[in-house]
Design a protein around this motif. Structure first.
Motif, PDB file in Angstrom:
ATOM      1  N   LEU A 143     -44.355 101.233 -38.877  1.00 46.15           N
ATOM      2  CA  LEU A 143     -43.409 101.227 -38.111  1.00 46.15           C
ATOM      3  C   LEU A 143     -44.056 100.416 -37.152  1.00 46.15           C
ATOM      4  CD1 LEU A 143     -40.743 101.948 -36.893  1.00 46.15           C
ATOM      5  CD2 LEU A 143     -41.786 103.867 -35.760  1.00 46.15           C
ATOM      6  N   HIS A 146     -43.611  97.542 -31.372  1.00 48.52           N
ATOM      7  CA  HIS A 146     -42.386  97.046 -30.524  1.00 48.52           C
ATOM      8  C   HIS A 146     -41.178  96.621 -31.506  1.00 48.52           C
ATOM      9  CE1 HIS A 146     -45.331  97.129 -27.049  1.00 48.52           C
ATOM     10  NE2 HIS A 146     -46.363  96.430 -27.847  1.00 48.52           N
ATOM     11  N   GLY A 147     -40.241  96.870 -31.005  1.00 49.67           N
ATOM     12  CA  GLY A 147     -38.933  96.346 -31.916  1.00 49.67           C
ATOM     13  C   GLY A 147     -38.933  94.906 -31.770  1.00 49.67           C
ATOM     14  N   VAL A 148     -38.357  94.484 -30.768  1.00 48.27           N
ATOM     15  CA  VAL A 148     -38.151  93.066 -30.608  1.00 48.27           C
ATOM     16  C   VAL A 148     -38.809  92.273 -29.438  1.00 48.27           C
ATOM     17  CG1 VAL A 148     -36.319  91.470 -29.987  1.00 48.27           C
ATOM     18  CG2 VAL A 148     -35.580  93.509 -31.351  1.00 48.27           C
ATOM     19  N   GLU A 173     -30.299  91.119 -30.857  1.00 48.63           N
ATOM     20  CA  GLU A 173     -30.819  91.819 -31.930  1.00 48.63           C
ATOM     21  C   GLU A 173     -31.516  93.268 -31.347  1.00 48.63           C
ATOM     22  OE1 GLU A 173     -31.575  90.929 -35.277  1.00 48.63           O
ATOM     23  OE2 GLU A 173     -30.337  89.338 -35.129  1.00 48.63           O
ATOM     24  N   ALA A 174     -31.956  93.198 -30.182  1.00 49.51           N
ATOM     25  CA  ALA A 174     -32.337  94.647 -29.721  1.00 49.51           C
ATOM     26  C   ALA A 174     -31.349  95.621 -29.680  1.00 49.51           C
ATOM     27  CB  ALA A 174     -32.951  94.354 -28.403  1.00 49.51           C
ATOM     28  N   ARG A 177     -30.730  96.893 -33.019  1.00 52.55           N
ATOM     29  CA  ARG A 177     -31.722  98.015 -33.639  1.00 52.55           C
ATOM     30  C   ARG A 177     -31.799  99.141 -32.619  1.00 52.55           C
ATOM     31  NH1 ARG A 177     -33.024  93.044 -35.209  1.00 52.55           N
ATOM     32  NH2 ARG A 177     -34.311  92.847 -37.263  1.00 52.55           N
ATOM     33  N   THR A 179     -33.073  99.276 -29.765  1.00 49.85           N
ATOM     34  CA  THR A 179     -34.381  99.390 -29.309  1.00 49.85           C
ATOM     35  C   THR A 179     -34.541  98.669 -27.933  1.00 49.85           C
ATOM     36  OG1 THR A 179     -36.713  98.969 -29.778  1.00 49.85           O
ATOM     37  CG2 THR A 179     -35.233  97.338 -30.350  1.00 49.85           C
ATOM     38  N   ALA A 252     -44.604  93.465 -33.876  1.00 46.92           N
ATOM     39  CA  ALA A 252     -43.105  93.498 -33.445  1.00 46.92           C
ATOM     40  C   ALA A 252     -42.516  93.208 -34.948  1.00 46.92           C
ATOM     41  CB  ALA A 252     -42.714  92.181 -32.674  1.00 46.92           C
ATOM     42  N   ALA A 253     -41.169  94.124 -34.863  1.00 47.53           N
ATOM     43  CA  ALA A 253     -40.400  93.876 -35.773  1.00 47.53           C
ATOM     44  C   ALA A 253     -39.835  92.340 -35.976  1.00 47.53           C
ATOM     45  CB  ALA A 253     -39.283  94.754 -35.969  1.00 47.53           C
ATOM     46  N   SER A 281     -45.010  89.335 -38.225  1.00 48.62           N
ATOM     47  CA  SER A 281     -43.639  89.695 -38.077  1.00 48.62           C
ATOM     48  C   SER A 281     -42.795  88.727 -38.462  1.00 48.62           C
ATOM     49  CB  SER A 281     -43.344  90.336 -36.768  1.00 48.62           C
ATOM     50  OG  SER A 281     -43.449  88.988 -35.845  1.00 48.62           O
TER      51      SER A 281
END
Length: 289
Positions: A143, A146-148, A173-174, A177, A179, A252-253, A281
């Motif tokens: 995991l 940070h997501g985005v 995008e955030a 998700r 996030t 980051a994702a 990423s």
């Protein structure tokens, strides 16, 4: 009806990673997914070589098996495929002309007949009129921290509506998700500043970071009003843009970067190149308005 996500596919590991990333994205958003494989068309009016027929049949078989596998592992996914006759970069650009997001493996290894190489992905990302997401095949499965993450500049030509499509893509995008969105800017003190009679202290550096953060807020916050559930975090980091973005791409994702139109040398810029080649990423390249 949502436009399909378009995945440039050739059977290589990066293109398989791109298909997997896009299938996850499509499942989250409810958008359909389409795998496209570009191959050289047969000239009409001439005999069809047996080798050409065999290659075409192998391509269809590869696409069919991949589509069935994606449907099995992503319940509810709407996915199909299409064979495109012609040069890969041109056909991929045409496939995304209507506004579709294009998803590519960022470093293809040849795969099916060597049709989708890393240079193809970079060429398409540099010329596309719509977002292109470049996916690596060796991303860390853990995991991400940070997501985005959105990488932004704040030069005089940056603060304005030109970057609005980039910011809105990152916000959307955030939101998908569920996030937060991290907005990152890389600040590198000028060479002459450091050589001044009195080197800048922490107070001066803090003042610069505060000024840049305010510029970032001015750019992002008005657009973020349409995304009330997305929390914003601003981070002004000291260092070159390339080093900062590569570091961000490790955690980051999705890393979202803008692309200036009509660059004379490198259409996506050296910092974006570094993040794509050395980070782990997915990197979305979004053209400015």
């Amino acid at each position: 009806m949502a436009l399909p996500l378009i995945v440039g596919f050739d059977g290589s590991k990066p293109s398989l990673a791109a298909a997997e990333w896009a299938a996850t994205e499509a499942t989250m958003t409810g958008a359909p997914l389409r795998l496209v494989l570009a191959h050289w068309p047969h000239r009409e009016g001439t005999p069809v070589p047996d080798a050409y027929v065999q290659l075409q049949n192998e391509a269809v078989d590869l696409l069919t098996r991949t589509v069935e596998d994606l449907r099995t592992r992503h319940l509810g996914l709407q996915v199909d495929y299409e064979l495109l006759g012609g040069e890969a970069p041109t056909q991929l650009l045409h496939a995304a002309e209507r506004g579709n997001t294009l998803v590519l493996g960022s470093r293809g290894t040849g795969g099916f007949a060597g049709l989708l190489l890393g240079s193809t992905a970079l060429s398409v990302a540099a010329r596309a009129e719509h977002p292109v997401v470049l996916v690596r095949d060796h991303a860390d499965p853990r995991l991400p921290r940070h997501g985005v993450v959105l990488g932004l500049e704040v030069g005089q030509d940056e603060v304005g509506q030109d970057t609005a499509p980039v910011v809105e893509f990152a916000l959307a995008e955030a939101e998908r998700r569920r996030t937060a969105l991290r907005i990152v800017h890389a600040w590198l003190p000028s060479f002459w500043w450091a050589l001044g009679p009195i080197p800048p202290g922490e107070a001066e550096r803090t003042a610069v970071r505060a000024d840049v953060t305010e510029k970032l807020r001015t750019l992002v916050e008005p657009l973020a009003e349409k995304y009330p559930d997305v929390k914003l975090h601003f981070d002004v980091r000291t260092g070159s843009a390339a080093h900062v973005l590569v570091d961000e791409a490790e955690h980051a994702a999705l890393l979202v970067l803008g692309r200036r139109r009509h660059r004379a040398v490198s259409a996506i810029g050296p910092a974006a190149h570094a993040a794509i080649h050395y980070g782990h990423s997915a990197v979305a390249i979004v053209p400015h308005a």
